[in-house]
Scaffold this motif. Structure first.
Motif, PDB file in Angstrom:
ATOM      1  N   TYR A  15       0.772  -1.214  -0.083  1.00 19.95           N
ATOM      2  CA  TYR A  15       0.046   0.059   0.029  1.00 19.95           C
ATOM      3  C   TYR A  15       0.801   1.182  -0.108  1.00 19.95           C
ATOM      4  CZ  TYR A  15      -4.013  -3.155   1.290  1.00 19.95           C
ATOM      5  OH  TYR A  15      -4.734  -4.269   0.955  1.00 19.95           O
ATOM      6  N   ASP A  16       0.488   2.238  -0.873  1.00 17.26           N
ATOM      7  CA  ASP A  16       1.150   3.480  -0.968  1.00 17.26           C
ATOM      8  C   ASP A  16       0.727   4.572  -0.265  1.00 17.26           C
ATOM      9  OD1 ASP A  16      -0.587   3.842  -2.775  1.00 17.26           O
ATOM     10  OD2 ASP A  16       0.629   3.907  -4.335  1.00 17.26           O
ATOM     11  N   HIS A  17      -0.510   4.648   0.406  1.00 21.50           N
ATOM     12  CA  HIS A  17      -0.888   5.582   1.321  1.00 21.50           C
ATOM     13  C   HIS A  17      -0.625   5.532   2.385  1.00 21.50           C
ATOM     14  CE1 HIS A  17      -4.200   2.567   1.253  1.00 21.50           C
ATOM     15  NE2 HIS A  17      -4.554   2.919   2.462  1.00 21.50           N
ATOM     16  N   ASP A  18      -0.999   6.523   3.355  1.00 20.95           N
ATOM     17  CA  ASP A  18      -0.537   6.489   4.953  1.00 20.95           C
ATOM     18  C   ASP A  18      -1.444   5.722   5.616  1.00 20.95           C
ATOM     19  OD1 ASP A  18       0.443   7.764   7.151  1.00 20.95           O
ATOM     20  OD2 ASP A  18      -1.540   8.498   7.473  1.00 20.95           O
ATOM     21  N   ILE A  19      -0.806   4.730   6.651  1.00 24.55           N
ATOM     22  CA  ILE A  19      -1.646   3.771   7.116  1.00 24.55           C
ATOM     23  C   ILE A  19      -0.870   3.890   8.598  1.00 24.55           C
ATOM     24  CG2 ILE A  19      -1.764   1.510   7.785  1.00 24.55           C
ATOM     25  CD1 ILE A  19      -1.611   0.823   4.608  1.00 24.55           C
ATOM     26  N   VAL A  20      -1.900   4.095   9.447  1.00 22.03           N
ATOM     27  CA  VAL A  20      -1.642   3.932  11.001  1.00 22.03           C
ATOM     28  C   VAL A  20      -1.453   2.773  11.372  1.00 22.03           C
ATOM     29  CG1 VAL A  20      -2.312   4.738  13.253  1.00 22.03           C
ATOM     30  CG2 VAL A  20      -2.918   6.033  11.486  1.00 22.03           C
ATOM     31  N   LYS A  21      -0.371   2.017  11.727  1.00 18.28           N
ATOM     32  CA  LYS A  21       0.120   0.702  11.959  1.00 18.28           C
ATOM     33  C   LYS A  21      -0.239   0.554  13.386  1.00 18.28           C
ATOM     34  CE  LYS A  21       3.068   1.169   8.125  1.00 18.28           C
ATOM     35  NZ  LYS A  21       4.651   1.195   7.610  1.00 18.28           N
ATOM     36  N   THR A  75     -11.125  -3.098   4.037  1.00 17.70           N
ATOM     37  CA  THR A  75     -11.598  -1.867   4.209  1.00 17.70           C
ATOM     38  C   THR A  75     -10.818  -0.991   5.165  1.00 17.70           C
ATOM     39  OG1 THR A  75     -13.820  -2.978   3.848  1.00 17.70           O
ATOM     40  CG2 THR A  75     -13.894  -0.703   4.786  1.00 17.70           C
ATOM     41  N   ALA A  76     -10.246  -1.786   6.311  1.00 23.06           N
ATOM     42  CA  ALA A  76      -9.548  -0.613   7.278  1.00 23.06           C
ATOM     43  C   ALA A  76      -8.441  -0.315   6.661  1.00 23.06           C
ATOM     44  CB  ALA A  76      -9.087  -1.751   8.482  1.00 23.06           C
ATOM     45  N   LEU A  77      -7.600  -1.248   5.803  1.00 21.13           N
ATOM     46  CA  LEU A  77      -6.455  -0.961   5.124  1.00 21.13           C
ATOM     47  C   LEU A  77      -6.689   0.245   3.948  1.00 21.13           C
ATOM     48  CD1 LEU A  77      -4.842  -4.226   4.366  1.00 21.13           C
ATOM     49  CD2 LEU A  77      -3.941  -2.431   6.148  1.00 21.13           C
ATOM     50  N   GLU A  78      -7.871   0.368   3.448  1.00 22.60           N
ATOM     51  CA  GLU A  78      -8.139   1.345   2.533  1.00 22.60           C
ATOM     52  C   GLU A  78      -8.471   2.738   3.033  1.00 22.60           C
ATOM     53  OE1 GLU A  78     -11.602  -0.273   0.163  1.00 22.60           O
ATOM     54  OE2 GLU A  78     -10.446  -1.559  -0.742  1.00 22.60           O
ATOM     55  N   TYR A 114      -4.348  -3.411  11.974  1.00 24.67           N
ATOM     56  CA  TYR A 114      -4.519  -4.116  13.272  1.00 24.67           C
ATOM     57  C   TYR A 114      -4.246  -5.508  12.801  1.00 24.67           C
ATOM     58  CZ  TYR A 114      -9.020  -5.229  11.178  1.00 24.67           C
ATOM     59  OH  TYR A 114     -10.297  -5.577  10.351  1.00 24.67           O
ATOM     60  N   ILE A 115      -4.393  -6.358  13.793  1.00 21.57           N
ATOM     61  CA  ILE A 115      -4.074  -7.824  13.641  1.00 21.57           C
ATOM     62  C   ILE A 115      -5.576  -8.501  13.922  1.00 21.57           C
ATOM     63  CG2 ILE A 115      -2.838 -10.005  13.822  1.00 21.57           C
ATOM     64  CD1 ILE A 115      -1.146  -8.020  12.643  1.00 21.57           C
ATOM     65  N   PRO A 116      -6.190  -9.176  12.958  1.00 25.21           N
ATOM     66  CA  PRO A 116      -7.460  -9.880  13.316  1.00 25.21           C
ATOM     67  C   PRO A 116      -7.347 -11.022  14.275  1.00 25.21           C
ATOM     68  CG  PRO A 116      -6.908  -9.795  10.991  1.00 25.21           C
ATOM     69  CD  PRO A 116      -5.674  -9.609  11.597  1.00 25.21           C
ATOM     70  N   GLY A 117      -8.451 -11.170  15.107  1.00 25.29           N
ATOM     71  CA  GLY A 117      -8.348 -11.987  16.187  1.00 25.29           C
ATOM     72  C   GLY A 117      -8.055 -13.449  15.928  1.00 25.29           C
ATOM     73  N   PRO A 118      -8.654 -14.049  14.859  1.00 20.64           N
ATOM     74  CA  PRO A 118      -8.232 -15.443  14.498  1.00 20.64           C
ATOM     75  C   PRO A 118      -6.802 -15.810  14.388  1.00 20.64           C
ATOM     76  CG  PRO A 118     -10.285 -14.778  13.074  1.00 20.64           C
ATOM     77  CD  PRO A 118      -9.478 -13.419  13.951  1.00 20.64           C
ATOM     78  N   ALA A 119      -6.072 -14.663  14.219  1.00 22.33           N
ATOM     79  CA  ALA A 119      -4.479 -14.875  13.887  1.00 22.33           C
ATOM     80  C   ALA A 119      -3.941 -15.336  15.256  1.00 22.33           C
ATOM     81  CB  ALA A 119      -3.880 -13.514  13.760  1.00 22.33           C
ATOM     82  N   PHE A 120      -4.622 -14.969  16.488  1.00 24.83           N
ATOM     83  CA  PHE A 120      -4.183 -15.571  17.679  1.00 24.83           C
ATOM     84  C   PHE A 120      -4.890 -16.832  18.641  1.00 24.83           C
ATOM     85  CE2 PHE A 120      -3.787 -10.884  17.245  1.00 24.83           C
ATOM     86  CZ  PHE A 120      -2.642 -10.834  17.309  1.00 24.83           C
ATOM     87  N   GLU A 129      -9.964   6.888  14.380  1.00 30.36           N
ATOM     88  CA  GLU A 129     -11.078   7.742  13.433  1.00 30.36           C
ATOM     89  C   GLU A 129     -11.044   6.870  12.293  1.00 30.36           C
ATOM     90  OE1 GLU A 129     -13.121  10.263  14.002  1.00 30.36           O
ATOM     91  OE2 GLU A 129     -12.427  11.455  15.676  1.00 30.36           O
ATOM     92  N   ARG A 130     -10.029   6.565  11.551  1.00 34.41           N
ATOM     93  CA  ARG A 130     -10.045   5.716  10.514  1.00 34.41           C
ATOM     94  C   ARG A 130     -10.812   4.180  10.706  1.00 34.41           C
ATOM     95  NH1 ARG A 130      -3.821   6.803   7.960  1.00 34.41           N
ATOM     96  NH2 ARG A 130      -4.277   8.906   7.975  1.00 34.41           N
ATOM     97  N   LEU A 131     -10.370   3.674  11.736  1.00 31.09           N
ATOM     98  CA  LEU A 131     -11.130   2.308  12.181  1.00 31.09           C
ATOM     99  C   LEU A 131     -12.743   2.477  12.021  1.00 31.09           C
ATOM    100  CD1 LEU A 131     -10.652  -0.607  12.906  1.00 31.09           C
ATOM    101  CD2 LEU A 131     -10.436  -0.007  15.415  1.00 31.09           C
ATOM    102  N   ARG A 132     -12.906   3.688  12.902  1.00 30.27           N
ATOM    103  CA  ARG A 132     -14.528   4.008  12.874  1.00 30.27           C
ATOM    104  C   ARG A 132     -15.192   4.018  11.504  1.00 30.27           C
ATOM    105  NH1 ARG A 132     -18.790   3.266  16.182  1.00 30.27           N
ATOM    106  NH2 ARG A 132     -19.094   2.172  14.151  1.00 30.27           N
ATOM    107  N   ARG A 133     -14.385   4.788  10.670  1.00 32.91           N
ATOM    108  CA  ARG A 133     -14.886   4.838   9.275  1.00 32.91           C
ATOM    109  C   ARG A 133     -15.134   3.490   8.403  1.00 32.91           C
ATOM    110  NH1 ARG A 133     -11.703   9.640   9.253  1.00 32.91           N
ATOM    111  NH2 ARG A 133     -10.179   8.410   7.989  1.00 32.91           N
TER     112      ARG A 133
END
Length: 426
Positions: free
Chosen positions: A50-56, A372-375, A380-386, A413-417
């Protein structure tokens, strides 16, 4: 995007022209289908697409502004000398073992009866190598390994790579529910050979195992001769609440406790240096096992950390981390409460790196939500990964340590959207 496809997207081979029908089956070892890899680690490669800004909020790593990089740049000029760019002792460079032991003793992390004794420490190439050594030494194919649920699946995946059978033991606000482990053992007549636990500021839930549960787990292990792999990367990062003794403090010199630690969480993950604290007999076997892996941890990095510890850099740095991480945890907790009122349940850790968020709406699938979150610009890391079984589809892990409070607010805010979009598009 499922956890499996998330991992595959980051690791798919390019340019293959032969079909599976044309290529003969390779003679893999029987354990090859247990090498499941890490969705957490694969997320780094995924984000690079992804080449746009992402809060990691995904990777459990300190933010760049939390690294003692200026100290390292200054020290490197002295210790990055020709004699330190060679092989070292498998057990670790003596200068680092001495400096580490002094630091752990001065901060009360080594019981008085063990002070002055270096026979328990072995330097590893990061915490993951410590986990690998523990499972390599104690797990045979078919052995039962108990782990928390949710758990740090890089740990359970390592156990599976040695063909272990995994038993998931639920976690609540007081850590692993040891009574469930006891009930399972009584019902089946089968106790775990190894118990894998992150008892302090657990990854991913952030919870801490209570003192009664710690004592109960030790009692269980002694009764059934189960080895406890105590993964403790976050223990010194407590920013509120009352400290609890490590399992190794409650049962000093216990050969059934295999302690795994790392510099990754309170110094810098890229150094790839950690250590194990184990019974001297176990350490000798661990030296032999490590020599089949890498001979020694990176010698220049060991000297860098040793000098930094000897100069006293760790104590002030850890205090800085505690203050900053408390501020960041509060920012994340308050942001979640403001933006997701009545929609989620989130843990409230007293230290470490992580919040565990569960949506009350069980139709929300955090793997499906991920694209959608990445867009929208948040990871974040989804729950099933754990969960080796893929549970916790309506949960996710957020790392508060890796971003400033302002950046945390933006990410939430981005997660809410993203959640709003996900619901409307369904």
């Amino acid at each position: 995007m499922s956890t499996t496809s998330m991992h595959s997207a980051a690791n798919s081979p390019q340019g293959s022209t032969q079909s599976s029908q044309q290529t003969p089956a390779l003679p893999y070892a029987s354990r090859h289908d247990q090498l499941i890899g890490s969705v957490i680690d694969a997320s780094t490669t995924l984000l690079a697409a992804y080449d746009h800004d992402i809060v990691k909020f995904g990777m459990g790593a300190p933010a760049p502004d939390m690294l003692p990089s200026k100290d390292f740049a200054r020290i490197a000029g002295d210790v990055f000398s020709p004699e330190n760019f060679t092989y070292g002792e498998t057990k670790g460079e003596p200068i680092l073992l001495d400096a580490l032991h002094e630091y752990l003793s001065s901060t009360g992390q080594i019981p008085p009866e063990q002070q002055g004794n270096l026979d328990r420490l072995l330097i590893t190439s990061g915490g993951m190598q410590g986990l690998d050594l523990g499972f390599k030494l104690f797990v045979s194919p078919g052995d039962l390994v108990a782990c928390e649920s949710p758990t740090y699946t890089n740990g359970s995946a390592t156990a599976m790579s040695y063909e272990a059978e995994i038993l998931e033991v639920p976690v609540d606000e007081n850590g692993m529910q040891v009574e469930v482990l006891e009930e399972h053992t009584a019902r089946t007549g089968r106790a775990p050979k190894v118990i894998y636990t992150v008892p302090t500021f657990q990854n991913p839930a952030g919870v801490t195992m209570s003192l009664p549960r710690r004592e109960r787990l030790l009692s269980f292990a002694h009764k059934h001769r189960s080895v406890i792999i105590e993964d403790n990367p976050y223990g010194m990062l407590r920013f509120s609440g009352e400290s609890l003794p490590a399992l190794s403090d409650l049962s000093p010199n216990d050969p059934l406790i295999f302690g795994v630690r790392t510099f990754s969480k309170f110094v810098a993950p890229g150094l790839r240096v950690g250590w194990i604290d184990v019974d001297p007999e176990v350490r000798e076997l661990a030296v032999n096992a490590k020599q089949t892996m890498d001979s020694c941890a990176a010698v220049p990095n060991q000297h860098l950390i040793a000098r930094w510890l000897a100069e006293g850099g760790a104590e002030s740095h850890v205090e800085t981390l505690r203050v900053a991480y408390r501020e960041r945890k509060i920012a994340m907790a308050e942001g979640l409460e403001r933006l997701f009122p009545g929609e989620i349940r989130a843990t409230d850790p007293d230290g470490g790196f992580f919040l565990w968020v569960t949506f009350d709406d069980e139709t929300i699938d955090t793997e499906d939500l991920m694209p959608t979150a990445l867009e929208e610009g948040v990871a974040y890391i989804p729950g099933p990964a754990f969960s080796p079984a893929g549970n916790f589809s309506n949960a996710l892990r957020l790392c508060f340590a890796s971003a400033t409070p302002d950046r945390i607010d933006e990410g939430l805010e981005r997660l809410r959207r993203a959640v709003d979009r996900y619901r409307s598009e369904r």
